[in-house]
Design a protein around this motif. Structure first.
Motif, short mmCIF file in Angstrom:
data_model
loop_
_atom_site.label_atom_id
_atom_site.label_comp_id
_atom_site.label_asym_id
_atom_site.label_seq_id
_atom_site.Cartn_x
_atom_site.Cartn_y
_atom_site.Cartn_z
N SER A 58 0.82 -1.22 0.00
CA SER A 58 0.00 0.00 0.00
C SER A 58 0.86 1.27 0.00
N ASN A 67 -6.40 6.07 -3.31
CA ASN A 67 -7.11 5.21 -2.36
C ASN A 67 -7.89 4.10 -3.02
N LYS A 68 -8.05 4.20 -4.38
CA LYS A 68 -8.74 3.15 -5.12
C LYS A 68 -7.93 1.86 -5.09
N SER A 71 -7.87 0.50 -1.70
CA SER A 71 -9.10 -0.24 -1.37
C SER A 71 -9.09 -1.60 -1.99
N GLN A 72 -8.59 -1.68 -3.24
CA GLN A 72 -8.53 -2.98 -3.92
C GLN A 72 -7.60 -3.93 -3.15
N GLU A 75 -9.29 -5.14 -0.32
CA GLU A 75 -10.33 -6.09 -0.74
C GLU A 75 -9.75 -7.47 -0.91
N THR A 87 -7.97 -1.30 7.79
CA THR A 87 -8.08 0.13 7.52
C THR A 87 -6.67 0.71 7.36
N ALA A 97 -8.10 4.18 3.40
CA ALA A 97 -8.88 3.12 2.73
C ALA A 97 -9.40 2.17 3.82
N HIS A 98 -10.56 1.55 3.64
CA HIS A 98 -11.17 0.69 4.65
C HIS A 98 -11.82 -0.53 4.02
N TYR A 99 -11.63 -1.64 4.74
CA TYR A 99 -12.28 -2.87 4.27
C TYR A 99 -13.04 -3.46 5.46
N PRO A 104 -19.38 -2.73 3.87
CA PRO A 104 -18.32 -1.71 3.77
C PRO A 104 -18.70 -0.44 4.53
#
Ligand code: ADP
Length: 936
Positions: A58, A67-68, A71-72, A75, A87, A97-99, A104
């Motif tokens: 990251s 942050n896309k 996030s992936q 994920e 997170t 970013a958060h999972y 969600p």
């Protein structure tokens, strides 16, 4: 149930199950705990790897603020089922970013984690941190790229799969636990079979052994384990016990044999003892019979000796021959005394002596006894000192005759062996208990005493302490033995205390039942109240006794010890105007004798003459003229009876004289024809001579048969029948005569048995055979005379002429046992007639009286009032002739009762006669003895 009460099998099973259960529980818990810990450890390690992976990958996205991509990247964690949330934060703490696995949504974490996270972000933590909670594990990691701080990362792992797994494990463990416990239970049961069965068998075996005591039992051998060892040991022990048991049994058998043997021996010994006892009893019976026979055999010749010497004495002998004959006669009498002693003793030894129980006046009895012994003591110049305190019980119940016998023996010995000084009789009422009075008697003297060695055997039969004194005094050595046994029979113990040279002291205590008190003293003592009396006596005890007596009657007393003192005292009293009214003076006071003192007092004009009473011993012979001249109002012989003194004092205070003139007596004269059946030549001679001397005609029969023939041929007035004769004895002869009389319709002739057999029952046999009376041999002429008087029709009896001893004239001096005046009359008559009349009459009475008593009882038993009246009359006149007025009086009462047919009163009256008879006969016997001595 309490574990303690369980049987071993159950205890074992419980223990195994419990142990296995606990072991399984601990093991499964340990496994679960280990699983839990390793899971969490794995999770932490995994979180670190994932955190590294996310941080590395990251960093570009953070650098470029993409942050896309970030996030992936997060994920991609979806494949990790345990990741709950992930997170990424920028360095300032904002979410990049958060999972979240399920939804969600932003930061759906719990408050504890949020606070922890906020704190780390604020602190700007530079190291990786973990937080482990019950439901999840949080991992926080700062992200750096080449030293630049790009941000932070937080991953939260869910622990619920862990719990899910643990639940599954628990289920599996439970199933396994149940299976294992089941297996263990089965295993324990098998174990129980192997371990507890032998134990149970052992227990049952023990129970059986203890119940049946059967040591032959053996238990089945077990394994070679401990229980097997126990069983083996138990079997061994049983073996030992069995062996011991059989040894014991054999010992027991042996013992039983021994016991049987001993029992047999004992039985044999007992049988031997029994037969020895029987032999001894037979020997004792033989001894008694021998004694009876001997006494019979001795009495028969004694009859000859006594009868002949008596006839000899009456045949006008010169003085020398008379003296010899008299000694022979007295020796015969003393021999009879010895025989009687021996009979008495053998009776006690053979347990044949029974004590009687009659009510009697103790004081009277004691005073009678003292009076009886007084002459003997005074003749030796001894003082006879009685102490009979006023608290003696009035009437008691016991055997008066035997008690008197004991006292006469003790007093007799004391007088016999004491040469100077005094003889005392002390009687005390000691203890009162349940209607019984304990009375202590003590006879002491100032004689030679008895050596301690001799004291040990003094109470043995035929033992005499000192041969020399005994030779001097005579005696059988039986007196004390008899006295001791009599005291023992009365429940007491005759004891002796003596210091040689200082005298002897015999004492005993017996219990006498209290009897109903007699009527109170008939004499009023009012006349004596306040009267002044002077006692003149040098003997302190006598003085004290007199003093106590006069004080009890309310007199004022003074005591002095000599004539001189007496005169002084009388003077002083006269001067003080309070003279003595009475002087009681002892005959033997120091300085002057009683007569001298009395004369002094009478002649002294300064003294108002008091009434004087002298107390003298039997040896003082004072006529009434001397008495009157010396002013003596009354004289009393010592020992003085309380009642006698009282009456005398009352009498003198009333100024009455107590002397009466003597009367005269004439001898009996018999007529009649007598048949004498007697086989013994001497007895024939004695009896024939006596009968002829009495004025009778006599025919002789040698045996019973001859007697019957003589009776059939000739007419007689009386038959004297010997009981034991050859051919036909007296009993059979009497029966035949009675039968002949019946057949011929004749009046029955009096038949009197003559027998030397004094055994009990002979008299009854005589009466049963039809005889009218019984005379024991030896008998005296006077006895024969009395018999003839009683049975010969028309015989005259001994009568008083001139002045017959009426009740009044005898009563006047009668408080003594025998009226001395009556005796004096008889003595005087003897002198005039040249025969010993007193002796004869007394003899007659002594021999007749017991017989008379028996007849009285017999008449009462037969309810024959006529006979009773007759017998009472006979005894009344016989006793009155001898001056035994109390006895005569009682006979009169009995005669009256019988005359009025009051037979219900007769029994008590006969008892009263019997009670008065004993003292009277004792006194007469003594009189007789003195008479005999006086003749020597
Ligand atoms: P006995 O008929 O010979 O007197 P006892 O049994 O009455 O027989 O007495 C036995 C002996 O005891 C007497 O012989 C005498 O030696 C002795 N004795 C008894 N009483 C006395 C006494 N009071 N003083 C001295 N000796 C006594």
């Amino acid at each position: 149930m309490n574990t303690k009460d369980l049987i071993i099998a159950h205890k074992l099973r419980r223990m195994i199950l419990l142990t296995c259960g606990i072991a399984l529980l601990v093991a499964s818990n340990a496994f679960l705990a280990l699983e839990f810990i390793s899971y969490r450890q794995n999770l932490v390690e995994k979180s670190e790897v994932l955190a590294d992976f996310i941080a590395t990958n990251s960093s570009a996205a953070l650098s470029f603020d993409d942050n896309k991509i970030a996030s992936q990247l997060l994920e991609s964690l979806h494949s990790e089922t345990s990741v709950e949330t992930a997170t990424l934060y920028l360095p300032d703490g904002t979410v990049f970013a958060h999972y979240h696995r399920t939804e969600p949504v932003a930061l759906a974490i719990d408050k504890g984690s949020q606070a922890w996270l906020a704190h780390l972000l604020q602190e700007k933590a530079t190291t990786t941190e973990h937080r482990i909670e019950f439901e999840h594990v949080d991992t926080f990691k700062p992200i750096f790229l080449k030293g630049d701080h790009l941000g932070y990362m937080h991953i939260q792992f869910d622990l619920s799969p862990l719990y899910e797994r643990i639940r599954e494990y628990l289920l599996i463990i439970s199933i396994l636990w149940l299976l294992i416990m089941g297996g263990v239970y089965l295993l324990a049961n098998r174990l129980h079979q192997r371990i507890s069965r032998p134990i149970r068998d052992l227990v049952e075996g023990m129970q059986q052994v203890s119940d049946n005591q059967d040591f032959r039992l053996r238990l089945k051998a077990g394994d070679n384990d401990e229980i097997g060892t126990i069983i083996n040991n138990f079997n061994y022990m049983l073996g030992q016990l069995d062996e011991r048991e059989s040894k014991l049994a054999s010992y027991q058998e042996e013992l039983q044999q021994k016991v049987d043997e001993r029992t047999r021996d004992l039985r044999e010994a007992k049988e031997a003892a029994e037969s020895a006892r029987e032999i001894a009893e037979a020997a004792s019976r033989a001894k008694s019979e021998f004694l009876a026979t001997m006494s019979h055999e001795i009495r028969t010749p004694m009859n000859g000796v006594m009868g002949m010497t008596e006839l000899l004495l009456d045949s006008g002998l010169d003085i020398h021959t008379r003296r010899l004959a008299d000694i022979a006669h007295r020796s015969a009498e003393s021999l009879m005394g010895v025989i009687n002693d021996i009979l008495d003793f053998s009776k006690i030894e053979a347990d044949k002596l029974q004590l009687s129980n009659e009510d009697f006046d103790l004081r009277n009895m004691l005073e009678d006894t003292l009076e009886l012994m007084a002459g003997q003591a005074h003749r030796k110049g001894l003082e006879l000192v009685p102490n009979l305190p006023p608290d003696l019980p009035a009437r008691v119940s016991g055997d008066a005759v035997r008690l008197r016998q004991i006292l006469i023996n003790l007093l007799g010995n004391a007088i016999k062996f004491t040469e100077r000084g005094e003889v005392r009789l002390w009687v005390r009422a000691t203890r009162q208990e349940g209607g019984k009075q304990q009375v202590s008697f003590e006879v002491s003297d100032t004689g030679p005493g008895i050596d301690p060695k001799q004291q040990e055997k003094i109470f043995d039969a035929f033992s005499q302490a000192d041969g020399s004194t005994t030779r001097r005094h005579g005696g059988t050595g039986l007196g004390l033995a008899i006295a001791k046994r009599l005291v023992t029979l009365m429940g007491g113990n005759l004891e002796l205390e003596s210091t040689p040279g200082e005298g002897a002291n015999f004492r005993f205590s017996i219990n006498l039942a209290n009897a109903e008190a007699k009527k109170p003293l008939p004499v009023q003592t009012d006349i004596l109240h306040g009267t002044r009396v002077l006692i003149v006596d040098d003997h302190p005890v006598n003085r004290e006794i007199l003093r106590n007596q006069v004080i009890a009657w309310g007199m004022r007393e003074g005591c002095v010890t000599s004539g001189k003192e007496a005169l002084e005292r009388l003077h002083r009293a006269a001067l003080a105007n309070d003279p003595y009214q009475v002087v009681l003076l002892d005959w033997h006071v120091p300085g002057m004798d009683g007569l001298e003192l009395a004369l002094h007092i009478q002649q002294d004009e300064a003294i108002p003459t008091p009434c004087m009473v002298t107390l003298s011993s039997a040896d003082v012979d004072m006529d009434s003229i001397t008495m009157r001249d010396s002013g003596i109002a009354c004289y009393l012989q010592k020992p003085v009876r309380q009642q006698q003194l009282l009456e005398c004092l009352c009498g003198v205070m009333e100024k009455k004289s107590v002397l009466q003139p003597p009367g005269m007596v004439r001898p009996p004269k018999m007529t009649g024809k007598v048949l004498l059946a007697e086989d013994n030549k001497v007895n024939q001679e004695v009896a024939t001579s006596m009968l002829i001397a009495l004025g009778c005609k006599v025919d002789l029969a040698e045996d019973g048969k001859e007697a019957v023939q003589a009776f059939a041929k000739t007419s007689y007035d009386l038959i004297l029948m010997d009981c034991h004769m050859p051919e036909m004895d007296g009993f059979d002869a009497t029966s035949e005569i009675r039968q002949l009389e019946q057949e011929q319709g004749h009046e029955p002739i009096p038949i009197i048995a003559l027998t030397a057999d004094v055994q009990k029952g002979v008299k009854e046999r005589c009466l049963a055979a039809g005889m009218n009376g019984y005379q024991s041999k030896p008998f005296k002429q006077q006895q024969l005379a009395t018999l003839l008087q009683q049975w010969l029709p028309g015989s005259s009896s001994i009568q008083s002429v001139n002045s017959p001893p009426t009740e009044e004239n005898v009563r006047s001096g009668k408080n003594s046992l025998l009226n001395p005046e009556t005796l004096r009359q008889l003595r005087d008559l003897g002198h005039t007639a040249g025969r010993n009349v007193l002796k004869k009459v007394v003899d007659h009475f002594l021999h007749q009286a017991p017989e008379g008593m028996k007849k009285l009882y017999q008449a009462l038993e037969n309810q024959d009032a006529g006979q009773l009246q007759f017998l009472a009359h006979a005894m009344k006149s016989a006793s009155a002739n001898l001056g035994a007025m109390e006895l005569s009086d009682r006979c009169r009462k009995l005669e009256d009762a019988a005359g009025n047919n009051k037979l219900s009163e007769a029994a008590a009256l006969i008892d009263a006669v019997e009670a008065a008879l004993a003292p009277a006969t004792d006194a007469l016997r003594l009189e007789l003895k003195e008479e005999t001595k006086a003749l020597v």
